[in-house]
Design an enzyme around this catalytic site. Structure first.
Site, PDB file in Angstrom:
ATOM      1  N   GLU A 171       0.829  -1.212   0.000  1.00  0.00           N
ATOM      2  CA  GLU A 171       0.000   0.000   0.000  1.00  0.00           C
ATOM      3  C   GLU A 171       0.865   1.264   0.000  1.00  0.00           C
ATOM      4  O   GLU A 171       0.913   2.024   0.965  1.00  0.00           O
ATOM      5  CB  GLU A 171      -0.957  -0.034   1.188  1.00  0.00           C
ATOM      6  CG  GLU A 171      -1.955  -1.179   1.061  1.00  0.00           C
ATOM      7  CD  GLU A 171      -2.904  -1.290   2.235  1.00  0.00           C
ATOM      8  OE1 GLU A 171      -4.040  -1.745   2.025  1.00  0.00           O
ATOM      9  OE2 GLU A 171      -2.524  -0.933   3.361  1.00  0.00           O
ATOM     10  N   ASN A 193       2.688   2.241   7.651  1.00  0.00           N
ATOM     11  CA  ASN A 193       1.474   1.469   7.447  1.00  0.00           C
ATOM     12  C   ASN A 193       1.291   0.526   8.620  1.00  0.00           C
ATOM     13  O   ASN A 193       2.149   0.432   9.498  1.00  0.00           O
ATOM     14  CB  ASN A 193       1.544   0.692   6.130  1.00  0.00           C
ATOM     15  CG  ASN A 193       0.171   0.443   5.543  1.00  0.00           C
ATOM     16  OD1 ASN A 193      -0.819   0.370   6.258  1.00  0.00           O
ATOM     17  ND2 ASN A 193       0.109   0.306   4.226  1.00  0.00           N
ATOM     18  N   HIS A 413     -18.279  -9.315   5.769  1.00  0.00           N
ATOM     19  CA  HIS A 413     -16.944  -8.783   6.031  1.00  0.00           C
ATOM     20  C   HIS A 413     -16.289  -9.584   7.137  1.00  0.00           C
ATOM     21  O   HIS A 413     -16.847  -9.729   8.225  1.00  0.00           O
ATOM     22  CB  HIS A 413     -17.003  -7.306   6.435  1.00  0.00           C
ATOM     23  CG  HIS A 413     -15.645  -6.712   6.690  1.00  0.00           C
ATOM     24  ND1 HIS A 413     -15.293  -6.126   7.883  1.00  0.00           N
ATOM     25  CD2 HIS A 413     -14.540  -6.649   5.908  1.00  0.00           C
ATOM     26  CE1 HIS A 413     -14.038  -5.707   7.823  1.00  0.00           C
ATOM     27  NE2 HIS A 413     -13.565  -6.021   6.627  1.00  0.00           N
ATOM     28  N   HIS A 414     -15.097 -10.123   6.846  1.00  0.00           N
ATOM     29  CA  HIS A 414     -14.293 -10.840   7.827  1.00  0.00           C
ATOM     30  C   HIS A 414     -12.952 -10.135   7.968  1.00  0.00           C
ATOM     31  O   HIS A 414     -12.075 -10.285   7.112  1.00  0.00           O
ATOM     32  CB  HIS A 414     -14.031 -12.278   7.386  1.00  0.00           C
ATOM     33  CG  HIS A 414     -15.221 -13.163   7.425  1.00  0.00           C
ATOM     34  ND1 HIS A 414     -15.265 -14.385   6.755  1.00  0.00           N
ATOM     35  CD2 HIS A 414     -16.422 -13.039   8.044  1.00  0.00           C
ATOM     36  CE1 HIS A 414     -16.436 -14.955   6.972  1.00  0.00           C
ATOM     37  NE2 HIS A 414     -17.155 -14.163   7.742  1.00  0.00           N
ATOM     38  N   GLU A 415     -12.787  -9.346   9.003  1.00  0.00           N
ATOM     39  CA  GLU A 415     -11.464  -8.798   9.315  1.00  0.00           C
ATOM     40  C   GLU A 415     -10.781  -9.753  10.277  1.00  0.00           C
ATOM     41  O   GLU A 415     -11.302 -10.045  11.350  1.00  0.00           O
ATOM     42  CB  GLU A 415     -11.567  -7.400   9.929  1.00  0.00           C
ATOM     43  CG  GLU A 415     -10.231  -6.818  10.363  1.00  0.00           C
ATOM     44  CD  GLU A 415      -9.196  -6.826   9.246  1.00  0.00           C
ATOM     45  OE1 GLU A 415      -8.160  -7.514   9.413  1.00  0.00           O
ATOM     46  OE2 GLU A 415      -9.424  -6.165   8.220  1.00  0.00           O
ATOM     47  N   GLU A 484      -5.488  -6.813   1.910  1.00  0.00           N
ATOM     48  CA  GLU A 484      -4.200  -6.976   2.611  1.00  0.00           C
ATOM     49  C   GLU A 484      -3.604  -8.376   2.404  1.00  0.00           C
ATOM     50  O   GLU A 484      -2.733  -8.794   3.155  1.00  0.00           O
ATOM     51  CB  GLU A 484      -4.303  -6.677   4.115  1.00  0.00           C
ATOM     52  CG  GLU A 484      -4.635  -5.246   4.467  1.00  0.00           C
ATOM     53  CD  GLU A 484      -6.139  -4.989   4.490  1.00  0.00           C
ATOM     54  OE1 GLU A 484      -6.546  -3.851   4.187  1.00  0.00           O
ATOM     55  OE2 GLU A 484      -6.891  -5.926   4.824  1.00  0.00           O
ATOM     56  N   GLU A 502      -7.698  -6.498  -2.942  1.00  0.00           N
ATOM     57  CA  GLU A 502      -7.208  -5.128  -2.804  1.00  0.00           C
ATOM     58  C   GLU A 502      -5.720  -5.170  -3.127  1.00  0.00           C
ATOM     59  O   GLU A 502      -5.311  -4.922  -4.239  1.00  0.00           O
ATOM     60  CB  GLU A 502      -7.452  -4.617  -1.388  1.00  0.00           C
ATOM     61  CG  GLU A 502      -6.966  -3.192  -1.170  1.00  0.00           C
ATOM     62  CD  GLU A 502      -6.907  -2.856   0.305  1.00  0.00           C
ATOM     63  OE1 GLU A 502      -7.207  -1.709   0.643  1.00  0.00           O
ATOM     64  OE2 GLU A 502      -6.522  -3.724   1.107  1.00  0.00           O
ATOM     65  N   GLU A 508      -9.206   4.069  -0.183  1.00  0.00           N
ATOM     66  CA  GLU A 508      -9.226   4.445   1.231  1.00  0.00           C
ATOM     67  C   GLU A 508      -8.111   5.422   1.583  1.00  0.00           C
ATOM     68  O   GLU A 508      -8.278   6.283   2.452  1.00  0.00           O
ATOM     69  CB  GLU A 508      -9.141   3.204   2.116  1.00  0.00           C
ATOM     70  CG  GLU A 508      -7.867   2.402   1.969  1.00  0.00           C
ATOM     71  CD  GLU A 508      -7.896   1.112   2.767  1.00  0.00           C
ATOM     72  OE1 GLU A 508      -8.898   0.864   3.451  1.00  0.00           O
ATOM     73  OE2 GLU A 508      -6.918   0.358   2.688  1.00  0.00           O
TER      74      GLU A 508
END
Length: 703
Positions: A171, A193, A413-415, A484, A502, A508
Site C-alpha cells: 500500500e 502502514n 466482512h471478515h477482518e 491486505e 485489494e 481508502e
C-alpha cells in the site's frame, strides 16, 4: 485449436558450452539459454533483434548445502513443443482468451549430487515465462530454500515505476525514477502502514513496470504463486541487475519444498507499445485451468456499503467506547453504552439496502457488524473475532429478510486482524453462517502483523493460507475478495471464486491524506497485471472535511476520473464507494455507475503511457453496448479516439461524461459536463482531460 509438436533440439557446442534458442510464435522475441563454464544456467532475451535482458543466471541456494541448485549442472535433455488453444474464462475482460506459446524444457543433471532440475520456458508473442521444476528423485525430496537467485540483467538505466520492497505491504504510492535512483529515493517512497518490513533500500516489488530510452516497455512479475514465497527484486545499482529476493518465514527460511514440485513462473513482458502490456494474458495463461466444475454461483457484483463513512471517520466500526479491552464470550455488550456513531446498525443498513434496490445494485457490504472491534488492532491478539456474533444493534436475520424482500444480497466482512490461525479455526463455521443468511461473497481483511508472530503477509505460510481460504470458500459456494492479502498472480483462472483483491493502495488512502493523481495511470500496468482490484471507486465528494470536519484529506481526482475508473480499473466486483447522499447530489453523473457493466466480451486498449494516461474501451458481455474510460495524470491532455471498435453499419448513441473546461483535481474536481452524440464506427471523438481528470463514455446501440 490445440496442437503439440515435439522436436529434437540441436545443441550447439561453443567452447564446451551448450546453447538452445526459443522464439515467440510471431518471431519478435528470442531467448537464448546456456550453461556457463561452471555449469551455472543462464539466459538472454531479445526483442526484434535487440537485447532486452542481458545474460542472467538462474538457480536456487539451499539451506545447509554447499553445492545447492546453482552450478555444476550438465544438460541431459531438452524438449520443445508448441501450444495453441482458446479457452473461456468464467468472467473477465474478454469472453475468449488465446493461449499460444512455444516451449523449451531443459533438464539439468548435477553429477556431484545425482540431483535433477528442469527449467521450463514458455515464449508468448508478448513475453517470456519460466519456472524451476523439481521432479521426483532419490536425492532431492525435502529441501529448504535459503534464497532463489534468479537474475534480470537490464540493458540500461531504465525509467521505473516502483514500490519499495516489502514483506508485508503493497500500500504505497508509486515512485517514478531511473533504476540508479531507487536507493536514493527509497526513504521518500517509504511511508508508514499497519504492517510493513523493509529489508533493502534497493529493493522493489513486482509487478515492476519499466521503459527504456528507446521506448521499449518491460514488465517483470510472477504467475501462479502457490506453496512458495512471494518474490521481490533487489537491484545492484552498479550493474543494473535485479535478483529475486524471496519473503522469509519467522526463522529466516524462504521456502519448504517437497518434490515433485514447481516454483511460480517468472514473467517478462516486452513490447514497443504500452497497450500490449495492458492487454497481455501471460499471467492468466501460465496458471492452471479452472478447477471448479459448477461455476453457476460465481457472478460479478456491483455493490454499495457501510464503509466509506468509517474510512473518513464519520462513523465507527466499534459499537461502544466503554471497554478498554474486549474478550469474546466474556465482555457484556448487551448492557454496554453505545457510542452513537456505530455505522453497522440495523436501521442504517436498511437505508443502504433501500438505496441499492432503488438503483439496481446487487449487494450491500457492511463492516463493523460483529463484536470485537473495540480493541481489534495493534495488540497482537490471537482471538480477535469469531465471525458470527453480531453487535446488539445488528439484526442478522432481520437484515437478511429485508434484503431478500428488496432483491439485494448482503456481502460479508471478515477482518482477521492478521490472526490467520484464529481465522482458520473459525472458517467452516463462518462460511456456514454465510450460507445460512445468504451472503454470496466475503470481503476478508488481514490488517496488522501476522499471527503466528514473526510470519509475514507474503511468506509461504501466509500464501498457503490465502489459497486455502479460497478453496474452502468454493466448497461453500462463496466468492472471496481478499484485502491486505498477497498480490494476485493469475490464480483467479484456476479458482474463479477469487473474484477480487485489494493488495495495493486503494481509494481508502484518499481519506488518509491522499494518493498521487497519476496513481491510477500506473496501477493497470503493475498491480492489475496479476488480477482485478477492488479499488472501491466512485467518490463524488472530494473534500473529506465535508463528511468529517476532523479530516482534512482531499481525494486527488476529478469526478469524471472517478467514473472512468469503472472501465480502466477492471474488476468483476465494483463498489460505488461514496455515501448515498453524495450520489443523490449528482444523479446525472451517477447514471454512468448504474449503467456500466461488470463482465466483458471484448476489451480494446486504445492508448496508454504509464504515469500519464490510459484509455480503454470494453464491450459488455452479451450486448452491443460499449463503455470507454480515460484517466489522466497531472498534465492536461487532449486525445482523439477512433470508434472503429463499433460494428460497421450500426448506429449508436454516446453519452460522454467529461471534465469541464475549468476542472482540476485540486481546485475544481466536481466540474464536469455531459453531452450526447450520435456515433458510428467511423466517428472520432476529441476530448480533453484535466489534471487528475478523465472521461467516461457509454455507447448504446440505437434501436
Amino acid at each position: 485449436m490445440k496442437k503439440f509438436i515435439t522436436v529434437i533440439t540441436i545443441c550447439i557446442s561453443v567452447f564446451g558450452l551448450q546453447a538452445q534458442e526459443l522464439t515467440s510464435p510471431n518471431g519478435n522475441l528470442e531467448m537464448k539459454f546456456s550453461l556457463k563454464e561452471n555449469g551455472t544456467p543462464a539466459y538472454q532475451l531479445f526483442y526484434k533483434g535487440e537485447e532486452v535482458i542481458k545474460t542472467s543466471t538462474l538457480g536456487l541456494e539451499l539451506q545447509d548445502d554447499s553445492t545447492s541448485l546453482m552450478n555444476e549442472f550438465e544438460i541431459s535433455d531438452t524438449k520443445t513443443s508448441s501450444f495453441d488453444k482458446i479457452w473461456t474464462p468464467v468472467w473477465g475482460e474478454q469472453a475468449k482468451i488465446r493461449n499460444h506459446y512455444n516451449e523449451l524444457a531443459v533438464t539439468l543433471d548435477q553429477p556431484s549430487t545425482d540431483r535433477k532440475m528442469i527449467i521450463r520456458f514458455r515464449m508468448f508473442n508478448d513475453g517470456l515465462g519460466f519456472r524451476y521444476e523439481f521432479p521426483q528423485q532419490e536425492n532431492l525430496v525435502y529441501f529448504i530454500i535459503k534464497e532463489e537467485h534468479t537474475q534480470f540483467a537490464m540493458t540500461g538505466d531504465h525509467t521505473a515505476y516502483w514500490l519499495p520492497g516489502d514483506y508485508d505491504s503493497q500500500e504505497y504510492d508509486y515512485t517514478t525514477s531511473k533504476l540508479s535512483e531507487i536507493s536514493s529515493k527509497f526513504d521518500e517512497a517509504w511511508v508508514g502502514n499497519a504492517s510493513q518490513t523493509q529489508f533493502s533500500k534497493s529493493a522493489v516489488q513486482t509487478a515492476l513496470m519499466m521503459k527504456t530510452e528507446d521506448g521499449l516497455y518491460i514488465n517483470l512479475h510472477e504467475a501462479a504463486l502457490k506453496e512458495y514465497s512471494l518474490m521481490n527484486l533487489n537491484l545492484d545499482e552498479n550493474s543494473l541487475v535485479f535478483e529475486s529476493w524471496l519473503t522469509p518465514d519467522a526463522i529466516g527460511n524462504k521456502g519448504y519444498i517437497q518434490a515433485p514440485a514447481v516454483s511460480p513462473w517468472r514473467t517478462i513482458m516486452v513490447s514497443d507499445d504500452a497497450t500490449d502490456i495492458l492487454a497481455s494474458n501471460i499471467t492468466l495463461n501460465l496458471n492452471e485451468p479452472n478447477k471448479i466444475e459448477d461455476t453457476s454461483w460465481i457472478k460479478p457484483m456491483k455493490y454499495v456499503g457501510v464503509w466509506w463513512e468509517m474510512i473518513t471517520g464519520k462513523s465507527t466500526w466499534n459499537y461502544t467506547d466503554e471497554f478498554p479491552s474486549v474478550k469474546l464470550g466474556e465482555t457484556d455488550f448487551e448492557n454496554a453504552e453505545p457510542n452513537g456513531k456505530h455505522g453497522a446498525n440495523t436501521a442504517h443498513v436498511k437505508e443502504y439496502i433501500d438505496f441499492a434496490a432503488e438503483n439496481g445494485f446487487d449487494g450491500v457490504l457492511v463492516e463493523g457488524w460483529n463484536v470485537g472491534w473495540e480493541d481489534w488492532f495493534g495488540h497482537s491478539k490471537d482471538y480477535v473475532f469469531d465471525f458470527v456474533t453480531p453487535y446488539p444493534d445488528f439484526d442478522v436475520e432481520g437484515i437478511q429478510k429485508y434484503a431478500e424482500s428488496k432483491g439485494v444480497q448482503m456481502i460479508m466482512h471478515h477482518e482477521t486482524s492478521g490472526a490467520i490461525r484464529n481465522y482458520e479455526r473459525h472458517l467452516d463455521t463462518a462460511y456456514q453462517f454465510m450460507n445460512t443468511y445468504d451472503y454470496p461473497a466475503v470481503k476478508s481483511g488481514y490488517v496488522g502483523d501476522i499471527i503466528p508472530r514473526g510470519e509475514h503477509h507474503y511468506g509461504q505460510w501466509a500464501i498457503n493460507h490465502f489459497l486455502y481460504a479460497v478453496k474452502k470458500a468454493a466448497d461453500y459456494h462463496i466468492m472471496v475478495n481478499a484485502h491486505e492479502a498477497v498480490r494476485p498472480t493469475g490464480l483467479r483462472r484456476t479458482w474463479p471464486n477469487l473474484i477480487g483483491n485489494e493488495s495495493a493502495r486503494g481509494t481508502e488512502f484518499q481519506a488518509f491524506g491522499g494518493s498521487k493523481p497519476n496513481h491510477v495511470t500506473i496501477l493497470p500496468f503493475t498491480r492489475l497485471i496479476g488480477g482485478p482490484m477492488d479499488y472501491t471507486p466512485g467518490i463524488f465528494e472530494m473534500d473529506i472535511s465535508k463528511i468529517n470536519p476532523d479530516n482534512n484529506s482531499h481525494v486527488n481526482s476529478t469526478l469524471a476520473n472517478q467514473l472512468a475508473l469503472y472501465v480502466t480499473m477492471y474488476s468483476p466486483l465494483q463498489m460505488a464507494a461514496d455515501l448515498p447522499e453524495n450520489y443523490k447530489r449528482f444523479p446525472d453523473a451517477f447514471q454512468f455507475i448504474k449503467d456500466v457493466a461488470l463482465d466483458w466480451d471484448e476489451s480494446k486498449y486504445i492508448e496508454a503511457e504509464p504515469g500519464e494516461y490510459i484509455t480503454v474501451a470494453r464491450k459488455a458481455k452479451g450486448t452491443e453496448n460499449w463503455f470507454v474510460g480515460n484517466v489522466n495524470g497531472t498534465t492536461p491532455r487532449t486525445s482523439k479516439i477512433k470508434l472503429d471498435f463499433l460494428e460497421d453499419g450500426k448506429k449508436y448513441e454516446a453519452t460522454i461524461y467529461a471534465d469541464a473546461k475549468d476542472a482540476d483535481y485540486k481546485t475544481n474536481p466536481q466540474a464536469y459536463k455531459i453531452t450526447k452524440k450520435s456515433v458510428i464506427s467511423k466517428s472520432t471523438l476529441k476530448l480533453t482531460s484535466a489534471p487528475g481528470g478523465g472521461y467516461a463514455i457509454s455507447i448504446f446501440e440505437k434501436e
